[in-house]
Write a protein that holds these residues in place. Structure first.
Motif, mmCIF file in Angstrom:
data_model
loop_
_atom_site.group_PDB
_atom_site.id
_atom_site.type_symbol
_atom_site.label_atom_id
_atom_site.label_comp_id
_atom_site.label_asym_id
_atom_site.label_seq_id
_atom_site.Cartn_x
_atom_site.Cartn_y
_atom_site.Cartn_z
ATOM 1 N N LEU A 1 -7.723 9.918 -14.606
ATOM 2 C CA LEU A 1 -8.078 8.589 -15.087
ATOM 3 C C LEU A 1 -7.962 7.534 -13.995
ATOM 4 N N THR A 2 -7.007 7.714 -13.082
ATOM 5 C CA THR A 2 -6.852 6.754 -11.988
ATOM 6 C C THR A 2 -8.064 6.766 -11.075
ATOM 7 N N ILE A 3 -8.516 7.940 -10.665
ATOM 8 C CA ILE A 3 -9.677 7.975 -9.776
ATOM 9 C C ILE A 3 -10.942 7.556 -10.520
ATOM 10 N N GLY A 4 -10.986 7.822 -11.833
ATOM 11 C CA GLY A 4 -12.139 7.373 -12.605
ATOM 12 C C GLY A 4 -12.210 5.856 -12.692
ATOM 13 N N ALA A 5 -11.056 5.207 -12.836
ATOM 14 C CA ALA A 5 -11.019 3.743 -12.948
ATOM 15 C C ALA A 5 -11.226 3.062 -11.607
ATOM 16 N N LEU A 6 -10.650 3.601 -10.530
ATOM 17 C CA LEU A 6 -10.804 2.992 -9.214
ATOM 18 C C LEU A 6 -12.162 3.292 -8.596
ATOM 19 N N GLY A 7 -12.711 4.459 -8.919
ATOM 20 C CA GLY A 7 -14.018 4.815 -8.380
ATOM 21 C C GLY A 7 -13.948 5.256 -6.932
ATOM 22 N N GLU A 8 -15.117 5.398 -6.319
ATOM 23 C CA GLU A 8 -15.194 5.960 -4.973
ATOM 24 C C GLU A 8 -14.853 4.959 -3.883
ATOM 25 N N ASN A 9 -14.318 3.794 -4.259
ATOM 26 C CA ASN A 9 -13.775 2.881 -3.257
ATOM 27 C C ASN A 9 -12.488 3.424 -2.648
ATOM 28 N N ILE A 10 -11.860 4.381 -3.322
ATOM 29 C CA ILE A 10 -10.640 4.987 -2.802
ATOM 30 C C ILE A 10 -10.957 5.627 -1.446
ATOM 31 N N ASN A 11 -10.210 5.247 -0.415
ATOM 32 C CA ASN A 11 -10.458 5.804 0.917
ATOM 33 C C ASN A 11 -10.169 7.306 0.951
ATOM 34 N N SER A 12 -9.079 7.707 0.316
ATOM 35 C CA SER A 12 -8.738 9.125 0.295
ATOM 36 C C SER A 12 -7.500 9.331 -0.565
ATOM 37 N N LEU A 13 -7.221 10.590 -0.844
ATOM 38 C CA LEU A 13 -5.962 10.964 -1.475
ATOM 39 C C LEU A 13 -4.949 11.218 -0.369
ATOM 40 N N LEU A 14 -3.782 10.600 -0.475
ATOM 41 C CA LEU A 14 -2.695 10.869 0.455
ATOM 42 C C LEU A 14 -1.740 11.839 -0.232
ATOM 43 N N ASP A 15 -1.790 13.075 0.214
ATOM 44 C CA ASP A 15 -0.951 14.114 -0.359
ATOM 45 C C ASP A 15 0.380 14.109 0.398
ATOM 46 N N VAL A 16 1.446 13.616 -0.241
ATOM 47 C CA VAL A 16 2.737 13.409 0.419
ATOM 48 C C VAL A 16 3.722 14.498 0.006
ATOM 49 N N THR A 17 4.345 15.103 0.994
ATOM 50 C CA THR A 17 5.392 16.092 0.752
ATOM 51 C C THR A 17 6.693 15.561 1.352
ATOM 52 N N ILE A 18 7.704 15.368 0.501
ATOM 53 C CA ILE A 18 9.008 14.858 0.930
ATOM 54 C C ILE A 18 10.015 15.999 0.919
#
Length: 297
Positions: free
Chosen positions: A207-224
């Motif tokens: 739902l987040t990517i659907g609402a923000l749309g393709e303006n999102i620069n990228s997914l930041l996959d974070v591993t802590i």
């Protein structure tokens, strides 16, 4: 300096810093509430975000000055302060929030994350989170939803409304896909197939990517990773967390992820779930690799 004294000093300074930046945050938020003009509202949102960014920056500077923690942060060199990012991270302790501040400070827009509605009543902090447009989610048990089926999907509506407010401003949206902090007990109870992670929940991500749309620069996959083991925040400020590793991968979100309906299309929902499951399997292996590199396997 004794660890407990360091902890007391750190907590006092963090409290003072929070009170200092809460003032402009709340002023900008209240002005935004009464603003009838969308462009002015967006400007005030940017001003509030800038105050939040300064708040986070001072927090990290205090930690860098007072705490002996060794930081290894990878994959953040090419981020853009004017961009829009979706962050997916594993979650083990409340320290993760501070760790993400350290990793993304002055490298990406100040992040926002979904919170339980009850947290809005936390003194001072609750108002700051509200001023920064953090989305507050009302959680319902399965038993309660069975009696009140009309409330199903309310979390999804909250997600959509929150993300719509972010469309015209730089933002980093944080999503802990596990939904709660990892523990061995929860891992066993949920029958997680992963060694270091709980099962991910794909609905909020979709739902987040659907609402923000393709303006999102990228997914930041974070591993802590905490080579010395995950500990609480008091242990952290008392100098008992010697090392933190943060590994960030920038992933381009496939175009097809934006064009389906997670709520109504079963095939699309399965596609999203499989994509997230593969991402989580890679993260689980990466945690094992990072622990081995640090000699903590």
């Amino acid at each position: 300096m004794p660890g407990w004294l360091s902890g007391v000093i750190m907590m006092v300074l963090l409290a003072v810093n929070t009170l200092f930046w809460a003032t402009p945050l709340l002023i900008f938020a209240l002005l935004k509430l009464i603003s009838p003009i969308r462009s002015l509202s967006d400007l005030l949102s940017r001003a509030a975000a800038a105050s939040g960014q300064h708040w986070a920056t001072v927090n990290t500077l205090l930690g860098d000055a007072l705490l002996p923690t060794r930081w290894t942060i990878r994959g953040v060199d090419k981020l853009d302060m004017k961009g829009q990012y979706l962050v997916s991270s594993n979650h083990q302790t409340w320290n993760d929030i501070y760790v993400l501040m350290e990793a993304f400070d002055r490298r990406a827009p100040v992040f926002k994350f979904f919170m339980k509605q009850e947290l809005i009543w936390v003194p001072v902090l609750g108002l700051c989170w509200w001023a920064l447009d953090y989305p507050f989610m009302k959680r319902y048990s399965s038993k309660y939803l069975a009696k009140h089926p009309e409330l199903r999907g309310k979390d999804f509506e909250t997600t959509k409304k929150a993300c719509e407010r972010y469309q015209n401003i730089p933002v980093t949206v944080l999503n802990f896909l596990e939904g709660t902090r990892f523990s061995k007990t929860k891992q066993a109870e949920t029958k997680s197939p992963y060694t270091h992670l709980l099962k991910p929940k794909a609905g909020g991500f979709a739902l987040t990517i659907g609402a923000l749309g393709e303006n999102i620069n990228s997914l930041l996959d974070v591993t802590i990773v905490y080579p010395g083991g995950a500990k609480g925040f008091w242990d952290f400020v008392c100098c008992r967390v010697p090392e933190v590793i943060v590994d960030v991968r920038q992933i381009t979100i496939p175009h097809e992820m934006y064009v389906g309906s997670y709520e109504t299309d079963k095939l699309f929902r399965k596609h999203i779930q499989n994509w997230i499951a593969d991402l989580w399997a890679q993260k689980d292996r990466r945690i094992s690799e990072l622990l081995a590199e640090a000699g903590a396997a």
